[in-house]
Each structure stands twice: as structure tokens, then as C-alpha cells.
Write a protein that holds these residues in place. Structure first.
Motif, mmCIF file in Angstrom:
data_model
loop_
_atom_site.group_PDB
_atom_site.id
_atom_site.type_symbol
_atom_site.label_atom_id
_atom_site.label_comp_id
_atom_site.label_asym_id
_atom_site.label_seq_id
_atom_site.Cartn_x
_atom_site.Cartn_y
_atom_site.Cartn_z
ATOM 1 N N ASN A 18 0.880 -1.161 0.000
ATOM 2 C CA ASN A 18 0.000 0.000 0.000
ATOM 3 C C ASN A 18 0.928 1.225 0.000
ATOM 4 O O ASN A 18 1.607 1.490 0.988
ATOM 5 N N THR A 38 -5.259 -1.359 4.797
ATOM 6 C CA THR A 38 -6.097 -0.318 5.410
ATOM 7 C C THR A 38 -5.333 0.995 5.551
ATOM 8 O O THR A 38 -4.324 1.052 6.262
ATOM 9 N N ASP A 39 -5.857 2.022 4.900
ATOM 10 C CA ASP A 39 -5.151 3.309 4.876
ATOM 11 C C ASP A 39 -4.950 3.909 6.269
ATOM 12 O O ASP A 39 -3.905 4.469 6.562
ATOM 13 N N TYR A 40 -5.988 3.805 7.136
ATOM 14 C CA TYR A 40 -5.845 4.491 8.423
ATOM 15 C C TYR A 40 -4.710 3.922 9.270
ATOM 16 O O TYR A 40 -4.115 4.630 10.073
ATOM 17 N N GLY A 66 -10.660 7.504 4.398
ATOM 18 C CA GLY A 66 -9.969 6.294 4.832
ATOM 19 C C GLY A 66 -9.052 6.521 6.025
ATOM 20 O O GLY A 66 -8.494 5.571 6.566
ATOM 21 N N TYR A 67 -8.890 7.762 6.462
ATOM 22 C CA TYR A 67 -7.861 8.060 7.463
ATOM 23 C C TYR A 67 -8.415 8.534 8.810
ATOM 24 O O TYR A 67 -7.660 8.715 9.755
ATOM 25 N N SER A 69 -9.533 7.927 11.882
ATOM 26 C CA SER A 69 -9.746 6.965 12.976
ATOM 27 C C SER A 69 -9.417 7.641 14.299
ATOM 28 O O SER A 69 -8.722 8.664 14.333
ATOM 29 N N ASN A 88 -15.389 7.714 8.261
ATOM 30 C CA ASN A 88 -16.382 6.971 7.469
ATOM 31 C C ASN A 88 -17.747 7.602 7.709
ATOM 32 O O ASN A 88 -18.049 7.978 8.819
#
Ligand code: SF4
Length: 241
Positions: A18, A38-40, A66-67, A69, A88
Motif C-alpha cells: 500500500n 487499510t489506509d488508516y 480512509g484516514y 480513525s 467513514n
């Protein structure tokens, strides 16, 4: 990893990384490779690398959904960086049909309990911890209604045999409301409009204009050299223009 290009349509696993890049005015200012999709989860080490490279963090960071969190919000708060990170459902929340909004249950901070739509107290029954792949611990507080039996709203509210349970991450909730405030501010709207034309064309240039879609070498050390060379070429060509 599972790739977006899934020609066999069977979720086949393929070797890959990634690749994360940060840009500023379409110049690549940082890049990193990660062995997870998973980007986060890639964000903390990507930002740590940025800090090592420049001896500081940027005053603000902008990224897509995607980030956003809890771990990433907490990290940026710790270092005083304004985090314009969508979580999200941020976009969905902005466009949702107002008539279908789920009513937020009322929280009583003093008694640490919720009240359901029927006004029944949902008492605190314990906390559950969840560890992220990076070792970050999230705390979910659990609440439960005392008696759902015979409630006229039960069909739509609670289909479980037991009384309705609720699991809430209060810290994430707090971070999300701070992020919403930032993202909807004048600066936030500016950054959000700029994000798409800053970082996406860089990926487009490398993948489609330059036709680079596969690494030639194997292993994280070697592929990072390839990305480094691509970044140099990209930045120099942009500078020359
Ligand atoms: S089903 Fe239980 S939680 Fe839901 S409204 Fe009725 S009493 Fe409240």
C-alpha cells in the motif's frame, strides 16, 4: 493483499504494498510503503516519517475518509496538528435525508447513562477494550436498557431476546464532532476542495501518464527506492515546467 484490479473476480491475494504519498501543491513531500491494505493504519508511521524528514509536522493535514480513525485524531491532537481527516460516513451524514435521521439517544454525563426513545434509563454495564493493529487501545462503553419487554417500540428498536444494548466510543464521538467542525469551516471547505486536485493528479500522472503500474523489484527496501526515483522524477519534471 487484495487489489482493486480483481480480474478473476474472486478476491485473489497478490503480492503488493500500500503506497502512501503526501503532496504539497502537487509536489511529493513524503512517501511510504505498507504491507497492509487499510489506509488508516498507515497514517501514524507515514506521519512519523514526515517528522523525521523535516524535523517538524505540518500545521494541518488533509486526507479522505480512509484516514479518520480515533488513533489518527488522537495522534494529531497530541502534536497540535489540525486534522482535516474525514471519518467513514462523513459524506453520507452531510447528504442524508433529514426525515431518516436516527434520533441520537440522550446521554446524561453526570449519571453516565443513556435514555432510550421511551425515556427508559440505559445503565452502564462495563467497558470493552479493542486494540488496533498498531497497538492503539480503543475503549467502548456498554449500556443496557433495564426492561424492553412489552415496549411498543420494540419491533423497530430491539430485535434481540435480551434488553437493548448500546456500545459507544465516547472519545471517538468527541473527535468526530471536532473533525466535523473543522471540515465544515471556511478553511476546511477550502482544504477539501484542494485535496482532490493536489494529491490525485500525482497518482494519475505516475500511473496513467507514465504507465507505472507495477514495481520491477521485490521487497520493501527496493520498492521504496523505485518510488523514491519516481517521486524525484515527478518533482523535477514539475519544477522544470
Ligand atoms: S425496546 Fe427497550 S430500548 Fe427500545 S425504546 Fe423500548 S424500552 Fe427503550
Amino acid at each position: 493483499m487484495r487489489m482493486k484490479e480483481d480480474y478473476m473476480k474472486n478476491g485473489q491475494l497478490k503480492p503488493g504494498y500500500n503506497v502512501q504519498i503526501s503532496t504539497n501543491n502537487q509536489y511529493i513531500v513524503n512517501y511510504s510503503h505498507h504491507p497492509n491494505p487499510t489506509d488508516y493504519n498507515t497514517f501514524p508511521s507515514h506521519m512519523e516519517q514526515f517528522s523525521k524528514l523535516y524535523n517538524h509536522l505540518p500545521p494541518a493535514v488533509v486526507a479522505d475518509a480512509g484516514y479518520g480513525s480515533e488513533e489518527n485524531y488522537a495522534l494529531m491532537e497530541k502534536f497540535g496538528v489540525d486534522a482535516y481527516l474525514k471519518y467513514n460516513y462523513f459524506d453520507k451524514e452531510q447528504h442524508k435525508d433529514k426525515s431518516k435521521i436516527i434520533i441520537d439517544l440522550y446521554y446524561n454525563a453526570e449519571q453516565d447513562c443513556y435514555y432510550c426513545q421511551m425515556g427508559q434509563k440505559m445503565r452502564y454495564i462495563g467497558t470493552r477494550e479493542k486494540k488496533s493493529d498498531n497497538g492503539f487501545v480503543q475503549k467502548y462503553k456498554n449500556y443496557q436498557a433495564i426492561r424492553c419487554e412489552g415496549c411498543p417500540l420494540r419491533g423497530g428498536c430491539n430485535q434481540q431476546m435480551e434488553n437493548r444494548k448500546l456500545s459507544v466510543n465516547l472519545s471517538l464521538k468527541d473527535y468526530k464532532s471536532k473533525a466535523t467542525e473543522l471540515l465544515k469551516s471556511e478553511k476546511g471547505l477550502y482544504y477539501r476542495s484542494k485535496r482532490g486536485v493536489d494529491v490525485e493528479p500525482v497518482f494519475g500522472n505516475i500511473k496513467y501518464n507514465k504507465g507505472f503500474r507495477r514495481f520491477l523489484l521485490k521487497g520493501i527496501d527496493r520498492t521504496e527506492i523505485e518510488t523514491g526515483l519516481l517521486a524525484l522524477a515527478h518533482n523535477l519534471a514539475k519544477r522544470a515546467k
